[in-house]
Design an enzyme around this catalytic site. Structure first.
Site, PDB file in Angstrom:
ATOM      1  N   PRO A  12      46.038  99.452 -23.622  1.00  5.93           N
ATOM      2  CA  PRO A  12      45.439 100.162 -24.761  1.00  5.93           C
ATOM      3  C   PRO A  12      46.474 100.496 -25.847  1.00  5.93           C
ATOM      4  O   PRO A  12      46.161 100.451 -27.038  1.00  5.93           O
ATOM      5  CB  PRO A  12      44.878 101.441 -24.121  1.00  5.93           C
ATOM      6  N   ARG A  29      20.650  66.974 -46.484  1.00 10.07           N
ATOM      7  CA  ARG A  29      20.098  67.986 -47.392  1.00 10.07           C
ATOM      8  C   ARG A  29      20.122  67.470 -48.829  1.00 10.07           C
ATOM      9  O   ARG A  29      21.162  66.988 -49.306  1.00 10.07           O
ATOM     10  CB  ARG A  29      20.951  69.259 -47.280  1.00 10.07           C
ATOM     11  N   ILE A  78      41.156  92.059 -21.795  1.00 12.96           N
ATOM     12  CA  ILE A  78      41.537  91.020 -20.840  1.00 12.96           C
ATOM     13  C   ILE A  78      40.395  90.009 -20.685  1.00 12.96           C
ATOM     14  O   ILE A  78      39.350  90.317 -20.098  1.00 12.96           O
ATOM     15  CB  ILE A  78      41.917  91.646 -19.472  1.00 12.96           C
ATOM     16  N   GLY A 130      49.450  79.474 -23.159  1.00 11.06           N
ATOM     17  CA  GLY A 130      48.157  79.980 -23.626  1.00 11.06           C
ATOM     18  C   GLY A 130      47.926  79.681 -25.099  1.00 11.06           C
ATOM     19  O   GLY A 130      46.846  79.240 -25.495  1.00 11.06           O
ATOM     20  N   ARG A 131      48.941  79.898 -25.902  1.00  5.30           N
ATOM     21  CA  ARG A 131      48.793  79.688 -27.356  1.00  5.30           C
ATOM     22  C   ARG A 131      48.497  78.222 -27.676  1.00  5.30           C
ATOM     23  O   ARG A 131      47.772  77.913 -28.631  1.00  5.30           O
ATOM     24  CB  ARG A 131      50.068  80.161 -28.076  1.00  5.30           C
ATOM     25  N   GLU A 147      46.432  86.476 -27.895  1.00  7.54           N
ATOM     26  CA  GLU A 147      47.592  85.653 -27.501  1.00  7.54           C
ATOM     27  C   GLU A 147      48.629  85.534 -28.636  1.00  7.54           C
ATOM     28  O   GLU A 147      49.235  84.483 -28.830  1.00  7.54           O
ATOM     29  CB  GLU A 147      47.127  84.295 -26.989  1.00  7.54           C
ATOM     30  N   GLY A 148      48.783  86.614 -29.352  1.00 12.27           N
ATOM     31  CA  GLY A 148      49.761  86.644 -30.442  1.00 12.27           C
ATOM     32  C   GLY A 148      49.060  86.640 -31.776  1.00 12.27           C
ATOM     33  O   GLY A 148      48.434  85.639 -32.143  1.00 12.27           O
ATOM     34  N   THR A 149      49.136  87.756 -32.518  1.00 13.56           N
ATOM     35  CA  THR A 149      48.501  87.793 -33.839  1.00 13.56           C
ATOM     36  C   THR A 149      49.230  86.818 -34.771  1.00 13.56           C
ATOM     37  O   THR A 149      50.385  86.432 -34.515  1.00 13.56           O
ATOM     38  CB  THR A 149      48.609  89.205 -34.458  1.00 13.56           C
ATOM     39  N   SER A 195      50.890  93.847 -29.435  1.00  9.62           N
ATOM     40  CA  SER A 195      51.979  92.996 -29.925  1.00  9.62           C
ATOM     41  C   SER A 195      53.311  93.379 -29.290  1.00  9.62           C
ATOM     42  O   SER A 195      54.145  92.524 -28.992  1.00  9.62           O
ATOM     43  CB  SER A 195      52.088  93.120 -31.446  1.00  9.62           C
TER      44      SER A 195
HETATM   45  N1  CAA Z   1      59.914  81.713 -22.628  1.00 11.10           N
HETATM   46  C1  CAA Z   1      60.855  82.202 -21.777  1.00 11.10           C
HETATM   47  N2  CAA Z   1      61.599  83.309 -22.055  1.00 11.10           N
HETATM   48  C2  CAA Z   1      61.370  83.919 -23.223  1.00 11.10           C
HETATM   49  C3  CAA Z   1      60.406  83.473 -24.145  1.00 11.10           C
HETATM   50  C4  CAA Z   1      59.656  82.310 -23.812  1.00 11.10           C
HETATM   51  N3  CAA Z   1      58.745  81.838 -24.658  1.00 11.10           N
HETATM   52  N4  CAA Z   1      60.398  84.289 -25.216  1.00 11.10           N
HETATM   53  C5  CAA Z   1      61.337  85.233 -24.989  1.00 11.10           C
HETATM   54  N5  CAA Z   1      61.930  85.003 -23.784  1.00 11.10           N
HETATM   55  C6  CAA Z   1      63.006  85.780 -23.181  1.00 11.10           C
HETATM   56  C7  CAA Z   1      64.232  85.776 -24.085  1.00 11.10           C
HETATM   57  O1  CAA Z   1      65.069  84.678 -23.826  1.00 11.10           O
HETATM   58  C8  CAA Z   1      64.913  87.094 -23.732  1.00 11.10           C
HETATM   59  O2  CAA Z   1      65.631  86.924 -22.535  1.00 11.10           O
HETATM   60  P1  CAA Z   1      66.949  87.826 -22.222  1.00 11.10           P
HETATM   61  O3  CAA Z   1      66.484  89.221 -22.081  1.00 11.10           O
HETATM   62  O4  CAA Z   1      67.486  87.238 -20.966  1.00 11.10           O
HETATM   63  O5  CAA Z   1      67.853  87.643 -23.408  1.00 11.10           O
HETATM   64  C9  CAA Z   1      63.720  88.013 -23.422  1.00 11.10           C
HETATM   65  O6  CAA Z   1      62.600  87.155 -23.094  1.00 11.10           O
HETATM   66  C10 CAA Z   1      63.348  88.880 -24.598  1.00 11.10           C
HETATM   67  O7  CAA Z   1      63.042  87.994 -25.634  1.00 11.10           O
HETATM   68  P2  CAA Z   1      62.917  88.432 -27.164  1.00 11.10           P
HETATM   69  O8  CAA Z   1      64.138  89.184 -27.570  1.00 11.10           O
HETATM   70  O9  CAA Z   1      62.511  87.228 -27.940  1.00 11.10           O
HETATM   71  O10 CAA Z   1      61.713  89.459 -27.096  1.00 11.10           O
HETATM   72  P3  CAA Z   1      61.190  90.263 -28.249  1.00 11.10           P
HETATM   73  O11 CAA Z   1      61.131  91.670 -27.775  1.00 11.10           O
HETATM   74  O12 CAA Z   1      61.886  89.992 -29.511  1.00 11.10           O
HETATM   75  O13 CAA Z   1      59.682  89.659 -28.342  1.00 11.10           O
HETATM   76  C11 CAA Z   1      57.589  89.488 -29.355  1.00 11.10           C
HETATM   77  C12 CAA Z   1      58.894  90.240 -29.210  1.00 11.10           C
HETATM   78  C13 CAA Z   1      57.832  88.041 -29.761  1.00 11.10           C
HETATM   79  C14 CAA Z   1      56.839  90.206 -30.456  1.00 11.10           C
HETATM   80  C15 CAA Z   1      56.786  89.499 -28.051  1.00 11.10           C
HETATM   81  O14 CAA Z   1      56.688  90.815 -27.564  1.00 11.10           O
HETATM   82  C16 CAA Z   1      55.404  88.919 -28.261  1.00 11.10           C
HETATM   83  O15 CAA Z   1      55.212  87.708 -28.234  1.00 11.10           O
HETATM   84  N6  CAA Z   1      54.382  89.780 -28.456  1.00 11.10           N
HETATM   85  C17 CAA Z   1      52.986  89.360 -28.526  1.00 11.10           C
HETATM   86  C18 CAA Z   1      52.360  89.504 -27.191  1.00 11.10           C
HETATM   87  C19 CAA Z   1      51.051  88.785 -27.111  1.00 11.10           C
HETATM   88  O16 CAA Z   1      50.896  87.673 -27.569  1.00 11.10           O
HETATM   89  N7  CAA Z   1      50.072  89.418 -26.447  1.00 11.10           N
HETATM   90  C20 CAA Z   1      48.788  88.877 -26.199  1.00 11.10           C
HETATM   91  C21 CAA Z   1      48.537  88.756 -24.729  1.00 11.10           C
HETATM   92  S1  CAA Z   1      46.974  88.031 -24.410  1.00 11.10           S
HETATM   93  C22 CAA Z   1      46.187  89.089 -23.342  1.00 11.10           C
HETATM   94  O17 CAA Z   1      46.808  89.856 -22.670  1.00 11.10           O
HETATM   95  C23 CAA Z   1      44.713  89.100 -23.340  1.00 11.10           C
HETATM   96  C24 CAA Z   1      44.035  87.854 -22.906  1.00 11.10           C
HETATM   97  O18 CAA Z   1      43.393  87.846 -21.873  1.00 11.10           O
HETATM   98  C25 CAA Z   1      44.033  86.685 -23.768  1.00 11.10           C
END
Ligand code: CAA
Length: 384
Positions: A128, A268, A157, A242-243, A363-365, A132
């Site tokens: 909740p 049409r 979810i 997923g994306r 899955e990411g705005t 992001s």
């Molecule tokens: N694959 C593997 N590892 C990854 C990765 C990837 N794609 N992206 C990041 N990582 C790793 C990084 O290498 C880093 O590792 P270390 O700690 O070892 O250095 C770690 O993860 C942290 O990475 P970042 O610094 O890039 O993380 P961030 O805090 O900057 O990320 C963000 C921020 C990109 C905004 C991220 O939080 C994000 O993508 N947010 C959106 C979330 C989202 O899409 N949510 C929707 C979910 S869908 C759902 O839940 C409902 C449903 O049913 C559909």
């Protein structure tokens, strides 16, 4: 990148097109109106191998390459995004995540069941107060002996109320921030686990979207997916899959908008001739074609990297950003071509538009995807 589709890829697309035309399109409007979960369709889709499309055959999958998987997903998305969402979440967010991070025992236990449709999966990341900002989870996991106790709430979810298996992301030590997160494979029948369907959505009306509650849910060490502290990477790599699937489904909405508009515009008449002959109608349709093909090429670019097994976060973000926004543009233009008829559910284009809207949120705005792309371009992150 080879632009020519192989015989296998064409065959996968053809099978999916025939299935969609025969089994999904005829009931999509009614299911949308009645908000009816398409359980029978999901089963039949599984029997064709679509739920396990990119999963290797030894785990019960179809062993398809990622371009074939995109083509299948596009065809399902052209027919109905609710069905496509079940496919995307079960196959991409859940099965592929287990394939990447699971032990051999976990793969053997869950993948054949997910691929055959015996069970549906969900991905319990969003909360909740944490969408992001996915690292900021409140759901907790406390260790006691060889088991874990999970407590918390999840929100938005997909498949939440119909899933038998949930990947739950939880914080084991808040001080460690994202490095404290762990992912757990949780049977949704476990005591303390409950799901509550969310009603009143704009679109995806025949898919299930739920909130989840976890109250002292006890799981063993063997439920851990990856190690403690890997959870954030499990989530992010899962979202790369997923994306991709969301993007491919959105190409389906784009293509569906083109097909429906071109047909309607030929039939049409206005001012004594088919409206397809008017330049402004042709412009609407040409813009849809352009968006569709550009989106599909971006999906293929990401799929090409996936086939090679290399990191594709940037390319997948580009594909999902472009395709989800294009799906909204295309469906909106399609309504314009249809005029008043496009505003009613006699035709699929109004459903396309309602269903497209969520794709730039879940899955990411679009904003998060732009920041990911911007970070790759500039080397500077906006999040830290
Ligand atoms: N694959 C593997 N590892 C990854 C990765 C990837 N794609 N992206 C990041 N990582 C790793 C990084 O290498 C880093 O590792 P270390 O700690 O070892 O250095 C770690 O993860 C942290 O990475 P970042 O610094 O890039 O993380 P961030 O805090 O900057 O990320 C963000 C921020 C990109 C905004 C991220 O939080 C994000 O993508 N947010 C959106 C979330 C989202 O899409 N949510 C929707 C979910 S869908 C759902 O839940 C409902 C449903 O049913 C559909």
């Amino acid at each position: 990148m080879d632009m020519e589709l192989t015989d296998e890829q064409r065959a996968a697309r053809q099978t999916a097109r025939e299935f969609a035309e025969k089994e999904i399109i005829p009931v999509a409007r009614e299911n949308d109106e009645q908000e009816k979960f398409p359980a029978e369709i999901v089963k039949n889709m599984a029997s064709l191998g679509f739920l396990g499309a990119p999963i290797p055959e030894r785990y019960g999958g179809a062993g398809m390459d990622y371009i074939s998987y995109a083509l299948v997903t596009e065809e399902i998305g052209r027919a109905c995004s609710s069905v496509r969402t079940v496919l995307s979440v079960t196959t991409s967010l859940v099965a592929l995540t287990i394939l990447t991070w699971g032990t051999e025992e976990q793969k053997m236990k869950y993948l054949p069941k997910l691929c055959s449709g015996e069970i549906i999966g969900c991905f319990g990341l969003t909360e909740p107060d944490a969408g992001s900002d996915a690292a900021n989870l409140s759901t907790s996991a406390k260790k006691g002996g060889s088991s874990w106790i999970l407590n918390g709430n999840k929100m938005w979810i997909s498949n939440g109320s119909v899933a038998k298996l949930a990947i739950i992301f939880a914080q084991t030590d808040k001080k460690l921030k994202h490095k404290g997160i762990a992912a757990f494979l949780v049977d949704t029948d476990t005591p303390g686990f409950s799901a509550q369907p969310i009603k009143g959505k704009l679109g995806l009306k025949s898919s299930d979207t739920s909130s989840l509650t976890l109250e002292d849910v006890k799981v063993g060490d063997n439920a851990l997916l990856g190690n403690v502290g890997d959870g954030f990477k499990v989530a992010m790599s899962g979202l790369d899959n997923g994306r991709y699937s969301v993007a491919a489904g959105c190409v389906g909405i784009c293509q569906g908008s083109v097909d429906a508009s071109a047909k309607y515009a030929q039939e049409r008449t206005a001012f004594g001739r088919p409206i397809a002959g008017f330049q402004l109608v042709q412009e609407l349709i040409a813009d849809m074609v352009l968006d569709t093909e550009a989106a599909r090429l971006l999906v293929f670019q990401a799929g090409h990297l996936k086939n090679k097994g290399v990191r594709n976060t940037r390319e997948t973000a580009l594909a999902k950003l472009y395709a989800s926004e294009a799906a909204l543009r295309c469906s909106n233009r399609a309504i314009q071509v249809f005029g008043g008829y496009g505003y009613s559910n006699e035709y699929p284009v109004e459903r396309y538009m309602r269903d497209a809207r969520v794709a730039s949120l879940y899955e990411g705005t679009s904003q998060i995807l732009k920041l990911i792309i911007g970070r790759y371009a500039t080397g500077i992150g906006a999040f830290t």
